[in-house]
Design a protein around this motif. Structure first.
Motif, short mmCIF file in Angstrom:
data_model
loop_
_atom_site.label_atom_id
_atom_site.label_comp_id
_atom_site.label_asym_id
_atom_site.label_seq_id
_atom_site.Cartn_x
_atom_site.Cartn_y
_atom_site.Cartn_z
N SER A 90 0.84 -1.21 0.00
CA SER A 90 0.00 0.00 0.00
C SER A 90 0.87 1.25 0.00
N LEU A 91 0.27 2.34 -0.52
CA LEU A 91 0.85 3.68 -0.45
C LEU A 91 -0.09 4.55 0.36
N LYS A 92 0.48 5.35 1.24
CA LYS A 92 -0.34 6.21 2.09
C LYS A 92 0.18 7.64 2.03
N THR A 93 -0.76 8.59 1.92
CA THR A 93 -0.38 10.00 1.88
C THR A 93 -0.38 10.57 3.29
N THR A 94 0.09 11.80 3.41
CA THR A 94 0.18 12.42 4.74
C THR A 94 -1.19 12.68 5.36
N GLN A 98 -5.14 6.09 1.57
CA GLN A 98 -4.36 4.89 1.29
C GLN A 98 -4.77 4.26 -0.03
N MET A 99 -3.77 3.86 -0.81
CA MET A 99 -4.00 3.21 -2.10
C MET A 99 -3.37 1.82 -2.07
N LYS A 232 4.09 7.02 1.97
CA LYS A 232 4.64 5.93 2.78
C LYS A 232 4.29 4.60 2.11
N LEU A 233 5.32 3.88 1.70
CA LEU A 233 5.14 2.58 1.08
C LEU A 233 5.26 1.50 2.15
N PHE A 246 8.86 8.13 1.02
CA PHE A 246 9.29 8.70 -0.25
C PHE A 246 8.76 10.12 -0.38
N THR A 247 9.48 10.95 -1.13
CA THR A 247 9.05 12.30 -1.47
C THR A 247 8.75 12.36 -2.95
N GLN A 248 7.58 12.91 -3.28
CA GLN A 248 7.16 13.03 -4.68
C GLN A 248 7.26 14.50 -5.12
N LYS A 249 7.87 14.71 -6.27
CA LYS A 249 7.97 16.04 -6.84
C LYS A 249 7.45 16.01 -8.27
N LEU A 250 6.64 17.01 -8.62
CA LEU A 250 6.07 17.12 -9.97
C LEU A 250 6.68 18.31 -10.66
N TYR A 251 7.09 18.10 -11.92
CA TYR A 251 7.68 19.15 -12.74
C TYR A 251 6.80 19.36 -13.96
#
Length: 253
Positions: A90-94, A98-99, A232-233, A246-251
């Motif tokens: 799962s992936l969880k955001t702040t 949760q996905m 959070k993985l 993990f930190t995600q950055k969008l460009y």
């Protein structure tokens, strides 16, 4: 008249030139946070954790229009087998959203069922078209038949029908793969896309029992979620749970 058509084509071309603007896709980069135990390989940061004789490595691989794809490796140093099940990741955001990871077995089944239905629809259409062709052939044979025989629907007509179906719809054969390369050696651009069955059969991490000393590596797919900076993985394995930040950055180009 030629001048009118020429002017019309010029107007259409100019219209496409000014209205056919495409917005570039966002470029996503996801990297382990600073507190993670990280090593680098070919420009890729890889987070690593070891618990109870199991080593887990996690890295961001790439994205497509639908999915975030993580590169996961599990090494079993226990003296008994462990089960690796990608669908429990799962992936969880702040903010607590949760996905769950996609289950490759469900995706493969769904894709095969859709393909089977498409094949049946195409064959039905080909048969209908073949019947029309055979009907025309029967009429022609009837008009040319001077023997008075009632057996107009002969083997030639059946052969014509089978040929029409075979040409219109080649047989689809799904290959089964029971071996998965332990190392992904291809660049993302060279891999099959997530729209292809081969991707889910051979590139992603699939449910596997790892015996002592064995390892496995593959991609794990999550739905894209662009509106967050932290992820959070979580990777549950038997009675252990491995967590990576993990930190995600969008460009935006």
């Amino acid at each position: 008249m030629l001048r009118i058509y020429t002017n019309l084509l010029l107007l259409m071309g100019m219209s496409l030139l000014f209205t056919g603007c495409f917005t570039p896709q966002k470029v996503i980069r996801i990297a382990p946070e600073a507190q993670e135990n990280v090593f680098w390989f070919q420009g890729q940061p890889i987070a690593e954790k070891k618990q109870d004789s199991v080593i887990v490595r996690a890295a961001f691989s790439h994205t497509d229009r639908k999915y975030l794809l993580f590169d996961i490796e599990v090494i079993n140093e226990k003296d008994f087998p462990i089960l690796v099940s990608p669908e429990v990741l799962s992936l969880k955001t702040t903010n607590g959203y949760q996905m769950s990871a996609l289950d490759p077995e469900d995706v493969i089944l769904s894709m095969e069922m859709r393909a089977s239905q498409k094949e049946a629809n195409a064959k039905n259409a080909a048969v209908a078209g073949g019947i029309v062709l055979v009907g025309a052939a029967v009429v022609a044979a009837t008009s040319d038949n001077d023997s008075g025989s009632d057996n107009y629907y002969d083997n030639d007509a059946l052969d014509a029908l089978e040929f029409a179906v075979d040409v219109a719809v080649p047989t689809i054969a799904w290959g089964l793969s029971f071996h998965q390369d332990p190392i992904l050696t291809e660049y993302p651009e060279a891999l099959p896309s997530s729209e292809q069955l081969l991707f889910w059969q051979e590139i992603v991490l699939r449910r596997t029992t790892l015996r002592p000393g064995e390892s496995i590596r593959g991609l794990v797919a999550f739905p894209r979620f662009d509106n967050t900076q932290s992820l959070k993985l979580t990777i549950p394995l038997e009675n252990d749970s491995f967590e990576f930040l993990f930190t995600q950055k969008l460009y935006q180009p």
